[in-house]
Design a protein around this motif. Structure first.
Motif, PDB file in Angstrom:
ATOM      1  N   SER A  57      35.377  -4.723  97.215  1.00  0.00           N
ATOM      2  CA  SER A  57      36.291  -4.962  95.941  1.00  0.00           C
ATOM      3  C   SER A  57      36.172  -6.158  95.314  1.00  0.00           C
ATOM      4  O   SER A  57      35.901  -7.210  95.969  1.00  0.00           O
ATOM      5  CB  SER A  57      37.798  -4.438  96.603  1.00  0.00           C
ATOM      6  N   GLN A 119      27.822   0.500 101.905  1.00  0.00           N
ATOM      7  CA  GLN A 119      28.394   1.844 101.810  1.00  0.00           C
ATOM      8  C   GLN A 119      29.367   1.887 100.582  1.00  0.00           C
ATOM      9  O   GLN A 119      29.545   3.023 100.061  1.00  0.00           O
ATOM     10  CB  GLN A 119      28.817   2.315 103.118  1.00  0.00           C
ATOM     11  N   GLY A 120      30.334   0.906 100.409  1.00  0.00           N
ATOM     12  CA  GLY A 120      31.534   0.905  99.467  1.00  0.00           C
ATOM     13  C   GLY A 120      30.943   0.724  98.010  1.00  0.00           C
ATOM     14  O   GLY A 120      31.659   0.397  97.128  1.00  0.00           O
ATOM     15  N   ASP A 123      32.335   2.276  94.881  1.00  0.00           N
ATOM     16  CA  ASP A 123      33.637   2.186  94.477  1.00  0.00           C
ATOM     17  C   ASP A 123      34.069   0.879  94.050  1.00  0.00           C
ATOM     18  O   ASP A 123      35.225   0.578  93.693  1.00  0.00           O
ATOM     19  CB  ASP A 123      34.486   2.645  95.757  1.00  0.00           C
TER      20      ASP A 123
END
Length: 131
Positions: A57, A119-120, A123
């Protein structure tokens, strides 16, 4: 034999350090190596946008900048290897670095991670609001 091995280790270390060196930024106005104020506020005087990336993020969901003013975006990777892409302004920072652009049209634009980071990755997005 030991001298050859030592020379190979030194060469390998030099190549590794060169690969880890300074950030590369591309934008429509060219690269700009201006400093930033070190803060992470989305709205700052001087149109500086500091972004910190972690797995998986950015530090804010939304960053706000003024229309018609030059903006310097600076990326710091706190965890993992990430980048910033903002397609409408030809911003692509891979790893840590800076890019400068001037948003003329108010609106909302997607900021995304431009380096496949795990993997993220899919997003890893934020919104750039141009007012």
């Amino acid at each position: 034999m030991k001298k050859g091995l030592l020379a190979m280790l030194v060469l390998g270390l030099a190549l590794f350090l060169a690969a880890c060196g300074g950030g590369d930024s591309n934008d429509s106005n060219g690269s700009d190596e201006t400093g930033n104020d070190g803060g992470d506020a989305a709205e700052t005087a001087g149109s500086t946008m500091d972004v910190t990336a972690t797995n998986f993020s950015f530090d804010k969901d939304e960053y706000t900048v003024p229309a018609g003013e030059e903006v310097t975006v600076s990326l710091t990777n706190e965890e993992g290897m990430h980048g910033i892409g903002i397609d409408e302004f030809d911003v692509n920072i891979e790893g840590e670095g800076e890019a400068t652009f001037t948003p003329e049209e108010p609106g909302e634009y997607t900021i995304y991670c431009s380096v496949p980071c795990g993997q993220g990755h899919a997003d890893m997005k934020s919104t750039l609001v141009v007012e």
